[in-house]
Write an enzyme that holds these catalytic residues in place. Sequence first.
Site, PDB file in Angstrom:
ATOM      1  N   ASP A 176       1.831   2.430   3.137  1.00 31.48           N
ATOM      2  CA  ASP A 176       2.603   3.471   3.659  1.00 31.48           C
ATOM      3  C   ASP A 176       2.584   3.575   5.227  1.00 31.48           C
ATOM      4  O   ASP A 176       1.730   3.080   5.962  1.00 31.48           O
ATOM      5  CB  ASP A 176       1.536   4.736   3.318  1.00 31.48           C
ATOM      6  CG  ASP A 176       1.193   4.872   1.968  1.00 31.48           C
ATOM      7  OD1 ASP A 176       1.900   4.523   1.128  1.00 31.48           O
ATOM      8  OD2 ASP A 176       0.003   5.477   1.676  1.00 31.48           O
TER       9      ASP A 176
ATOM     10  N   HIS B 134      -0.646  -1.274  -1.754  1.00 30.61           N
ATOM     11  CA  HIS B 134      -1.040  -0.606  -2.960  1.00 30.61           C
ATOM     12  C   HIS B 134       0.323  -0.349  -3.737  1.00 30.61           C
ATOM     13  O   HIS B 134       1.323  -0.533  -3.544  1.00 30.61           O
ATOM     14  CB  HIS B 134      -2.032   0.608  -2.851  1.00 30.61           C
ATOM     15  CG  HIS B 134      -1.103   1.532  -2.063  1.00 30.61           C
ATOM     16  ND1 HIS B 134      -1.033   1.522  -0.598  1.00 30.61           N
ATOM     17  CD2 HIS B 134      -0.186   2.763  -2.301  1.00 30.61           C
ATOM     18  CE1 HIS B 134      -0.433   2.887  -0.161  1.00 30.61           C
ATOM     19  NE2 HIS B 134       0.012   3.508  -1.132  1.00 30.61           N
TER      20      HIS B 134
ATOM     21  N   ARG C  95      -3.352  13.869  -1.323  1.00 30.90           N
ATOM     22  CA  ARG C  95      -3.452  12.557  -0.562  1.00 30.90           C
ATOM     23  C   ARG C  95      -3.436  13.194   0.960  1.00 30.90           C
ATOM     24  O   ARG C  95      -2.666  14.100   1.265  1.00 30.90           O
ATOM     25  CB  ARG C  95      -2.497  11.720  -0.555  1.00 30.90           C
ATOM     26  CG  ARG C  95      -2.207  10.687   0.355  1.00 30.90           C
ATOM     27  CD  ARG C  95      -1.182   9.764   0.359  1.00 30.90           C
ATOM     28  NE  ARG C  95      -0.272   9.734   1.526  1.00 30.90           N
ATOM     29  CZ  ARG C  95       0.792   8.925   1.614  1.00 30.90           C
ATOM     30  NH1 ARG C  95       1.343   8.272   0.632  1.00 30.90           N
ATOM     31  NH2 ARG C  95       1.388   9.074   3.071  1.00 30.90           N
TER      32      ARG C  95
HETATM   33  C1  OGA Z   1       0.333   7.002  -2.263  1.00 36.60           C
HETATM   34  C2  OGA Z   1       0.427   6.223  -3.207  1.00 36.60           C
HETATM   35  C3  OGA Z   1      -0.843   5.722  -5.213  1.00 36.60           C
HETATM   36  C4  OGA Z   1      -1.120   6.482  -6.536  1.00 36.60           C
HETATM   37  O1  OGA Z   1      -0.295   8.188  -2.358  1.00 36.60           O
HETATM   38  O2  OGA Z   1       0.834   6.736  -0.920  1.00 36.60           O
HETATM   39  O3  OGA Z   1       1.181   5.124  -3.272  1.00 36.60           O
HETATM   40  O4  OGA Z   1      -1.635   5.710  -7.342  1.00 36.60           O
HETATM   41  N1  OGA Z   1      -0.165   6.548  -4.196  1.00 36.60           N
HETATM   42  O5  OGA Z   1      -0.884   7.511  -6.814  1.00 36.60           O
HETATM   43 MN    MN Z   2       1.611   4.857  -0.990  1.00 38.89          MN
END
Ligand code: OGA
Ligand code: MN
Length: 286
Positions: A96, A261, A276
């Site tokens: 991110d 990720h 988040r």
């Molecule tokens: C984020 C993302 C991963 C998820 O929030 O930036 O990529 O598993 N999330 O939700």
């Molecule tokens: Mn992400």
Amino acid sequence: MQITAVEGLGAEITDLDIKNLSEQEFADIRAAFAEHGVIFFRDQDTTENDHIAYAERYGDIKVNRFFAAHPNFPQIALVAKEPDQKDNIGGGWHTDHSYDHEPALGSVLVARELPDSGGDTMFASMYKAYDSLSDEMKAKLEGLKALHSGKHIFGEGPDSYYNTSDAGTHEEGTSRIGNSAVAEQLSDPEHPIVITHPLSGKKALYVNPAFTREVVGMEKAESDELLSDLYTHVFTGHDFHHRFQWRPGSIAMWDNRSTWHWALNDYQGQRRIMHRITIEGCPLDA
Ligand code: OGA
Ligand code: MN
């Protein structure tokens, strides 16, 4: 409190309540975060305010200008997929905020509603990705920078990679800062391809398939080939991947500078709601 390294990368931290941490426990968690790149908590019973209080121990909260915010807590971004949505947020390898001049330190993601099965998150270690490059490649990368941008993703409306139906129009994040700060945020940054991590002092590979556009000062074909070689190295580096299976009460906190990720999108027809909080970072140096 117990900190246990898990396969690939990351550490699981158990026997604690993130609402009640001693100074020593918090210092140990912070050190584990710097070392492992991602930390996982289980069985946490947290409200939105608890989530905010935990995140604020690391620094200022960054409000993502592209994501829908929680209706009552603007600091919390909703990472949501409804049963009728096909695309998810973050459904490909990425990190991110590399499109910012000061990329976010990391995010704290809390599971609020999970599908019956599926919806795991993959992580990859950019420390190990760098360490396992050939000496030749390491030498080649020295001194190189890459250009990063989010415009090709967030500027393109509801079918974009991030599935942000309000892409580019969400004002929450921008309304509280001045115009020059907005212009600075919106210009595309260059970052070293290999960074010295600000918390650990270790080297990490810092390019990603979502937001890295080109190697600065290189012909397009050569730049595409170099980036593609680096991505293949990470895609196939299974020994530095970890697949995290969410359960009610799970929390993952990842470092955006030393990990990638990927939110797996294998639960069509079901809802998945995550909260988040993203924490402000700093400029990145070679
Ligand atoms: C984020 C993302 C991963 C998820 O929030 O930036 O990529 O598993 N999330 O939700
Ligand atoms: Mn992400």
